[in-house]
Design an enzyme around this catalytic site. Structure first.
Site, mmCIF file in Angstrom:
data_model
loop_
_atom_site.group_PDB
_atom_site.id
_atom_site.type_symbol
_atom_site.label_atom_id
_atom_site.label_comp_id
_atom_site.label_asym_id
_atom_site.label_seq_id
_atom_site.Cartn_x
_atom_site.Cartn_y
_atom_site.Cartn_z
ATOM 1 N N CYS A 178 0.888 -0.926 0.092
ATOM 2 C CA CYS A 178 0.337 0.100 0.375
ATOM 3 C C CYS A 178 0.945 1.218 0.306
ATOM 4 O O CYS A 178 1.785 1.305 -0.738
ATOM 5 C CB CYS A 178 -0.828 -0.034 1.151
ATOM 6 S SG CYS A 178 -2.197 1.363 0.969
ATOM 7 N N ASP B 124 -2.584 0.895 10.284
ATOM 8 C CA ASP B 124 -3.555 1.476 10.328
ATOM 9 C C ASP B 124 -4.355 1.968 12.234
ATOM 10 O O ASP B 124 -4.547 2.572 13.017
ATOM 11 C CB ASP B 124 -5.392 1.114 9.970
ATOM 12 C CG ASP B 124 -5.124 2.052 8.481
ATOM 13 O OD1 ASP B 124 -4.045 1.548 7.395
ATOM 14 O OD2 ASP B 124 -5.189 3.246 8.193
#
Ligand code: RUB
Length: 312
Positions: free
Chosen positions: A127, A196
């Site tokens: 990512c 996250d």
């Protein structure tokens, strides 16, 4: 009154602002703007409106606890204020401090993480994580002659941002599709990913597919490192709360005309990597084991955790 706050929330929801660190900083800056431009006249009214602004921001993306911690950091002295001006001032001050701390944390992680990179290493990342990219760029700047494989990260393809940033920095970088991870892993020396959210038992919640990198790395005995600021540690998980995994629109996966009638689409945005697959968490307070997350969390967020405990 909430226009600017709603704009930030919608930019986060629509992924114009994305990545857990950026979301957190944007949330804190939105709280700062709200406090600075507040035109009401009572402390009680301000507290109520601030609460609404907070809810608008927190509703934008559910998974990254960084947003919650960033917004909460801005509010920590509001209850101690004895006047509206004092309360507004505390939000502005704490928001600025959070943004600065957050930026410094990314720099500190880069320096610590780069020590784990050896000359000639081939690294995989997933990512688009500013913390992981920071480590890679720092190692490259130190002349470690590294190669990087970056995943595409369907459906948003944030991997394209990663390869652009790394190639602009002069790093030898190769883009791979997500399903090439297992095949390429045999040539990888180290994996660096972002976070996250990190739970109290040391599990990682990060972009969907992260757990596949971890499994493949584990099978190949390749070290798997998580680059994470401590404000991605989730205090709520201490009390048993489950991290909500965001699901996004099926239109991100395929166009409606491509999907046969009756076929459903499932588009989870993040997944969970169990602590046992993580070699270390690289944080601004040092490299820690997943088993130390609880202790670090208590040290960093002691007051918030006590408040939460009392409200349970
Ligand atoms: C981004 C993503 C990143 C983390 C960490 O997902 O999963 O790995 O947010 O990023 P999305 P950072 O694009 O859906 O926000 O290290 O920049 O905080």
């Amino acid at each position: 009154m909430f226009d600017a706050t709603k704009r930030t929330a919608s930019d986060i929801k629509e992924m114009k602002i994305r990545g857990a660190g950026r979301i957190a900083r944007a949330g804190a800056s939105a709280m700062e703007d709200f406090a600075e431009s507040y035109r009401g006249s009572s402390l009680e009214g301000f507290k109520k409106d601030l609460d609404s602004a907070k809810d608008i921001l927190l509703g934008s993306r559910p998974t990254a606890v960084s947003l919650w911690n960033g917004v909460q950091a801005c509010l920590k002295d509001v209850d101690k204020a004895s006047s509206l001006e004092e309360a507004r001032g505390s939000v502005v001050r704490n928001a600025k401090a959070f943004v600065e701390t957050s930026n410094n944390a990314v720099d500190a992680i880069a320096k610590i993480g780069a020590k784990r990179v050896e000359k000639g290493d081939t690294i995989m990342t997933h990512c688009n994580s500013s913390a992981a990219i920071g480590v890679i760029k720092e190692a490259h700047a130190q002349g470690k002659d590294i190669k990087v494989f970056a995943t595409e990260s369907r459906p948003w393809r944030q991997g394209l941002l990663t390869v652009r940033e790394l190639s602009d920095a002069g790093v030898d970088v190769t883009l791979i599709i997500d399903s090439a991870v297992r095949m390429v892993m045999k040539d990888i020396d180290k994996v660096f990913v972002g976070a996250d959210t990190v739970t109290s038992n040391g599990s990682l919640i990060n972009k969907i597919g992260t757990s596949q990198l971890a499994l493949a790395a584990n099978e190949e005995r390749t070290p798997f490192y998580v680059c994470t600021e401590t404000y991605k540690f989730s205090p709520m998980t201490i009390f048993g709360d489950i991290v909500e995994i965001e699901e996004r629109d099926c239109g991100e996966v395929a166009r409606p005309e491509e999907i046969p009638k009756g076929v459903k689409i499932f588009n989870p945005v993040f997944d969970t990597t169990p602590a046992k697959y993580i070699d270390a968490m690289i944080t601004e307070v040092g490299m820690i084991s997943p088993g130390s997350v609880y202790d670090v969390m208590v040290r960093q967020f002691g007051d918030i955790i006590l408040k939460m405990r009392d409200n349970k």
